[in-house]
Design a protein around this motif. Sequence first.
Motif, mmCIF file in Angstrom:
data_model
loop_
_atom_site.group_PDB
_atom_site.id
_atom_site.type_symbol
_atom_site.label_atom_id
_atom_site.label_comp_id
_atom_site.label_asym_id
_atom_site.label_seq_id
_atom_site.Cartn_x
_atom_site.Cartn_y
_atom_site.Cartn_z
ATOM 1 N N ASP A 35 -6.650 -41.743 20.350
ATOM 2 C CA ASP A 35 -6.885 -40.888 19.070
ATOM 3 C C ASP A 35 -6.234 -41.578 17.983
ATOM 4 O OD1 ASP A 35 -4.150 -40.820 19.705
ATOM 5 O OD2 ASP A 35 -4.192 -38.696 20.552
ATOM 6 N N VAL A 36 -6.262 -40.696 16.873
ATOM 7 C CA VAL A 36 -5.685 -41.166 15.690
ATOM 8 C C VAL A 36 -4.287 -41.502 15.698
ATOM 9 C CG1 VAL A 36 -5.058 -40.598 13.226
ATOM 10 C CG2 VAL A 36 -7.274 -39.853 14.187
ATOM 11 N N MET A 37 -3.583 -40.774 16.500
ATOM 12 C CA MET A 37 -2.010 -41.252 16.677
ATOM 13 C C MET A 37 -1.922 -42.417 17.426
ATOM 14 S SD MET A 37 0.996 -38.867 18.888
ATOM 15 C CE MET A 37 0.497 -37.457 18.176
ATOM 16 N N CYS A 38 -2.693 -42.734 18.288
ATOM 17 C CA CYS A 38 -2.800 -44.130 18.890
ATOM 18 C C CYS A 38 -2.775 -45.399 18.085
ATOM 19 C CB CYS A 38 -3.575 -44.378 20.032
ATOM 20 S SG CYS A 38 -3.203 -43.485 21.704
ATOM 21 N N PHE A 39 -3.891 -45.107 17.108
ATOM 22 C CA PHE A 39 -4.257 -46.266 16.140
ATOM 23 C C PHE A 39 -2.984 -45.944 15.305
ATOM 24 C CE2 PHE A 39 -8.499 -45.765 17.654
ATOM 25 C CZ PHE A 39 -9.169 -47.013 17.574
ATOM 26 N N ASN A 40 -2.625 -44.975 14.548
ATOM 27 C CA ASN A 40 -1.232 -44.908 13.372
ATOM 28 C C ASN A 40 -0.207 -45.533 14.247
ATOM 29 O OD1 ASN A 40 -3.007 -43.430 11.782
ATOM 30 N ND2 ASN A 40 -2.047 -41.560 12.256
ATOM 31 N N THR A 41 0.038 -45.529 15.504
ATOM 32 C CA THR A 41 1.270 -46.131 15.951
ATOM 33 C C THR A 41 1.046 -47.666 15.741
ATOM 34 O OG1 THR A 41 1.720 -44.096 17.523
ATOM 35 C CG2 THR A 41 2.590 -46.393 17.973
ATOM 36 N N LEU A 42 -0.154 -48.209 15.985
ATOM 37 C CA LEU A 42 -0.173 -49.709 16.114
ATOM 38 C C LEU A 42 -0.260 -50.094 14.495
ATOM 39 C CD1 LEU A 42 -0.497 -52.320 17.518
ATOM 40 C CD2 LEU A 42 -2.704 -51.635 18.129
ATOM 41 N N ILE A 43 -1.001 -49.238 13.769
ATOM 42 C CA ILE A 43 -1.248 -49.605 12.420
ATOM 43 C C ILE A 43 0.187 -49.794 11.812
ATOM 44 C CG2 ILE A 43 -1.929 -48.623 9.996
ATOM 45 C CD1 ILE A 43 -4.550 -47.709 11.646
ATOM 46 N N SER A 44 0.935 -48.651 12.073
ATOM 47 C CA SER A 44 2.330 -48.779 11.452
ATOM 48 C C SER A 44 3.157 -49.933 11.847
ATOM 49 C CB SER A 44 2.947 -47.563 11.919
ATOM 50 O OG SER A 44 4.402 -47.444 11.458
ATOM 51 N N GLY A 45 3.246 -50.524 13.146
ATOM 52 C CA GLY A 45 3.986 -51.584 13.585
ATOM 53 C C GLY A 45 3.185 -52.971 12.759
ATOM 54 N N ALA A 46 1.967 -52.953 12.697
ATOM 55 C CA ALA A 46 1.106 -54.039 11.988
ATOM 56 C C ALA A 46 1.630 -54.122 10.434
ATOM 57 C CB ALA A 46 -0.241 -53.985 12.123
ATOM 58 N N ALA A 47 1.563 -52.870 9.938
ATOM 59 C CA ALA A 47 2.017 -52.921 8.474
ATOM 60 C C ALA A 47 3.460 -53.266 8.193
ATOM 61 C CB ALA A 47 1.784 -51.538 7.855
ATOM 62 N N SER A 48 4.262 -52.789 9.035
ATOM 63 C CA SER A 48 5.720 -53.312 8.999
ATOM 64 C C SER A 48 5.912 -54.844 9.251
ATOM 65 C CB SER A 48 6.705 -52.596 10.152
ATOM 66 O OG SER A 48 6.607 -51.142 9.964
ATOM 67 N N ALA A 49 5.108 -55.318 10.162
ATOM 68 C CA ALA A 49 5.182 -57.007 10.147
ATOM 69 C C ALA A 49 4.154 -57.492 9.234
ATOM 70 C CB ALA A 49 4.721 -57.269 11.801
ATOM 71 N N GLN A 50 3.741 -57.002 8.294
ATOM 72 C CA GLN A 50 2.849 -57.451 7.282
ATOM 73 C C GLN A 50 1.385 -58.133 7.635
ATOM 74 O OE1 GLN A 50 3.751 -57.217 3.560
ATOM 75 N NE2 GLN A 50 4.702 -55.785 4.689
ATOM 76 N N LYS A 51 1.138 -57.693 9.066
ATOM 77 C CA LYS A 51 -0.214 -58.044 9.476
ATOM 78 C C LYS A 51 -1.394 -57.518 9.185
ATOM 79 C CE LYS A 51 2.300 -60.927 12.201
ATOM 80 N NZ LYS A 51 2.202 -62.463 12.145
ATOM 81 N N TRP A 52 -1.755 -57.872 7.820
ATOM 82 C CA TRP A 52 -2.745 -56.907 7.259
ATOM 83 C C TRP A 52 -4.234 -57.269 7.713
ATOM 84 C CZ3 TRP A 52 -0.711 -53.173 4.846
ATOM 85 C CH2 TRP A 52 0.503 -53.140 4.266
ATOM 86 N N ASP A 53 -4.450 -58.322 8.320
ATOM 87 C CA ASP A 53 -5.787 -58.625 9.033
ATOM 88 C C ASP A 53 -5.796 -57.531 10.064
ATOM 89 O OD1 ASP A 53 -6.351 -60.448 7.379
ATOM 90 O OD2 ASP A 53 -6.037 -62.359 8.856
ATOM 91 N N LEU A 54 -4.750 -57.249 10.909
ATOM 92 C CA LEU A 54 -4.820 -56.516 12.089
ATOM 93 C C LEU A 54 -4.932 -55.136 11.517
ATOM 94 C CD1 LEU A 54 -4.483 -56.007 15.074
ATOM 95 C CD2 LEU A 54 -1.943 -56.315 14.878
ATOM 96 N N VAL A 55 -4.211 -54.742 10.488
ATOM 97 C CA VAL A 55 -4.382 -53.510 9.845
ATOM 98 C C VAL A 55 -5.942 -53.248 9.709
ATOM 99 C CG1 VAL A 55 -3.520 -52.110 8.032
ATOM 100 C CG2 VAL A 55 -1.945 -53.365 9.101
ATOM 101 N N GLU A 56 -6.565 -54.121 9.035
ATOM 102 C CA GLU A 56 -7.670 -53.790 8.619
ATOM 103 C C GLU A 56 -8.770 -53.687 9.836
ATOM 104 O OE1 GLU A 56 -9.010 -53.055 5.472
ATOM 105 O OE2 GLU A 56 -6.870 -53.516 4.750
ATOM 106 N N ARG A 57 -8.480 -54.415 10.648
ATOM 107 C CA ARG A 57 -9.381 -54.291 11.765
ATOM 108 C C ARG A 57 -9.026 -53.000 12.547
ATOM 109 N NH1 ARG A 57 -7.484 -59.629 12.757
ATOM 110 N NH2 ARG A 57 -6.247 -58.993 14.526
#
Length: 156
Positions: A35-57
């Motif tokens: 669900d969106v919460m699962c995605f948001n959790t991982l997106i938040s972690g990727a953004a914090s780590a500045q992993k923008w390619d992962l964020v976009e995927r």
Amino acid sequence: MVSYTIVISALSKRGRLAAASKLLDRMDASGVQPDVMCFNTLISGAASAQKWDLVERLLTKLREAGGQPDQWTYGPLLEACRRSGDRKRARRIGKEMLTECGPPSTFCMTSLRRLLGTGQLKALCREAGVEWPAIGDPDYSQTQAPKRSEGPSRRS
């Protein structure tokens, strides 16, 4: 679903983004729709780590799965941009948020205002077709969320 989200959160907070991303993929492969919460959790972690390619995927996968980014998606992205001083990325993400998401949260708008400045935020709102609620008020956090100037909400 909650168990997956908890594990994804724990992995993300420890910087184990590849493992968290694999778990998200395994969920989908095993027939459990993230669900969106699962995605948001991982997106938040990727953004914090500045992993923008992962964020976009992840944003692409979220949309392909029929989900829609929300204020809980955009908030961490904008805050990561603010912390890193990435005004160009924040502007792009902010415009996307204003055009695709329902009324943004005060947190999201405050992050944008702190990074872009009030004048640039007002201009961005105009570009996105969103009315600024109090044009003369430099402190957005003391006002209500902007209103869409035309068309139906995408959240309805």
